[in-house]
Write a protein that holds these residues in place. Structure first.
Motif, PDB file in Angstrom:
ATOM      1  N   ILE A   1       0.850  -1.193   0.000  1.00 46.30           N
ATOM      2  CA  ILE A   1       0.000   0.000   0.000  1.00 46.30           C
ATOM      3  C   ILE A   1       0.888   1.246   0.000  1.00 46.30           C
ATOM      4  CG2 ILE A   1      -0.229   0.176   2.517  1.00 46.30           C
ATOM      5  CD1 ILE A   1      -3.157   0.700   0.141  1.00 46.30           C
ATOM      6  N   ASN A   2       0.420   2.285  -0.648  1.00 42.15           N
ATOM      7  CA  ASN A   2       1.116   3.566  -0.639  1.00 42.15           C
ATOM      8  C   ASN A   2       0.927   4.207   0.744  1.00 42.15           C
ATOM      9  OD1 ASN A   2       2.412   5.915  -1.478  1.00 42.15           O
ATOM     10  ND2 ASN A   2       0.591   6.724  -2.498  1.00 42.15           N
ATOM     11  N   ILE A   3       2.020   4.561   1.400  1.00 42.35           N
ATOM     12  CA  ILE A   3       1.958   5.189   2.723  1.00 42.35           C
ATOM     13  C   ILE A   3       2.424   6.631   2.582  1.00 42.35           C
ATOM     14  CG2 ILE A   3       2.766   5.137   5.119  1.00 42.35           C
ATOM     15  CD1 ILE A   3       3.256   2.107   4.743  1.00 42.35           C
ATOM     16  N   LEU A   4       1.520   7.567   2.896  1.00 44.17           N
ATOM     17  CA  LEU A   4       1.811   8.988   2.784  1.00 44.17           C
ATOM     18  C   LEU A   4       2.445   9.505   4.072  1.00 44.17           C
ATOM     19  CD1 LEU A   4      -1.569  10.091   1.168  1.00 44.17           C
ATOM     20  CD2 LEU A   4       0.583   9.534  -0.005  1.00 44.17           C
ATOM     21  N   ASN A   5       3.442  10.344   3.913  1.00 41.92           N
ATOM     22  CA  ASN A   5       4.181  10.885   5.050  1.00 41.92           C
ATOM     23  C   ASN A   5       3.500  12.136   5.613  1.00 41.92           C
ATOM     24  OD1 ASN A   5       6.250  11.199   6.920  1.00 41.92           O
ATOM     25  ND2 ASN A   5       7.550  12.333   5.507  1.00 41.92           N
ATOM     26  N   PHE A   6       3.755  12.387   6.877  1.00 36.97           N
ATOM     27  CA  PHE A   6       3.363  13.650   7.522  1.00 36.97           C
ATOM     28  C   PHE A   6       4.554  14.591   7.330  1.00 36.97           C
ATOM     29  CE2 PHE A   6       2.767  16.461  11.237  1.00 36.97           C
ATOM     30  CZ  PHE A   6       1.430  16.797  11.078  1.00 36.97           C
ATOM     31  N   ASP A   7       4.572  15.253   6.185  1.00 33.66           N
ATOM     32  CA  ASP A   7       5.711  16.105   5.839  1.00 33.66           C
ATOM     33  C   ASP A   7       5.510  17.520   6.385  1.00 33.66           C
ATOM     34  OD1 ASP A   7       3.857  17.291   4.118  1.00 33.66           O
ATOM     35  OD2 ASP A   7       4.747  16.439   2.312  1.00 33.66           O
ATOM     36  N   GLN A   8       6.417  18.416   6.031  1.00 32.06           N
ATOM     37  CA  GLN A   8       6.344  19.781   6.556  1.00 32.06           C
ATOM     38  C   GLN A   8       5.079  20.499   6.115  1.00 32.06           C
ATOM     39  OE1 GLN A   8       8.716  21.076   8.835  1.00 32.06           O
ATOM     40  NE2 GLN A   8       6.960  22.426   9.107  1.00 32.06           N
TER      41      GLN A   8
END
Length: 143
Positions: free
Chosen positions: A77-84
């Motif tokens: 699964i594509n895991i999205l980051n908690f980016d800036q």
């Protein structure tokens, strides 16, 4: 193309074999579906509690097998980051709304901010909390 971001509850339902979610998934490309690193954290926190619970001592093979299946799911699964960008969105929303600054909304708001920065739709049953986030698109695939 719409990007669908599953909240933690929907991931848990999917991993448990929820048929409506699986049917909806079959309609979409795997590239259109993602989860967030927040969901990964929440699931691992849940597993940590279960695996360290002394009352589960006779259920370990079952629990570890389910944890293993969860890890296998993370591989595909594509895991999205908690980016800036997500963090900036998160901080702005918390500062602009006392309702959104509540501790109990913390993780859901982080998921929402990731979705907002990706122009994605959150797939959830939790309309009560997620609907408080301005401009957030929501769907429920568990019905």
């Amino acid at each position: 193309m719409t990007l669908w971001v599953f909240d933690t509850d929907h991931v848990s339902l999917f991993l448990a074999g929820n048929k409506p979610i699986i049917a909806q998934l079959a309609k979409h490309s795997n590239n259109d579906i993602a989860i967030t690193v927040i969901t990964v954290q929440e699931l691992f926190n849940g597993w940590n509690g279960k695996l360290n619970n002394p009352r589960q001592a006779n259920n370990l093979s079952h629990l570890y097998t389910k944890l293993w299946k969860t890890i296998e799911f993370f591989k595909v699964i594509n895991i999205l980051n908690f980016d800036q960008n997500a963090e900036d969105y998160y901080n702005n929303l918390r500062q602009s709304s006392k309702a959104l600054a509540k501790k109990r909304l913390e993780k859901d708001l982080r998921i929402a901010c990731i979705a907002l920065t990706q122009d994605a739709t959150v797939v959830t049953r939790n309309y009560k909390d997620f609907s408080q986030v301005p401009n957030l698109k929501l769907e429920n695939w568990a019905e």
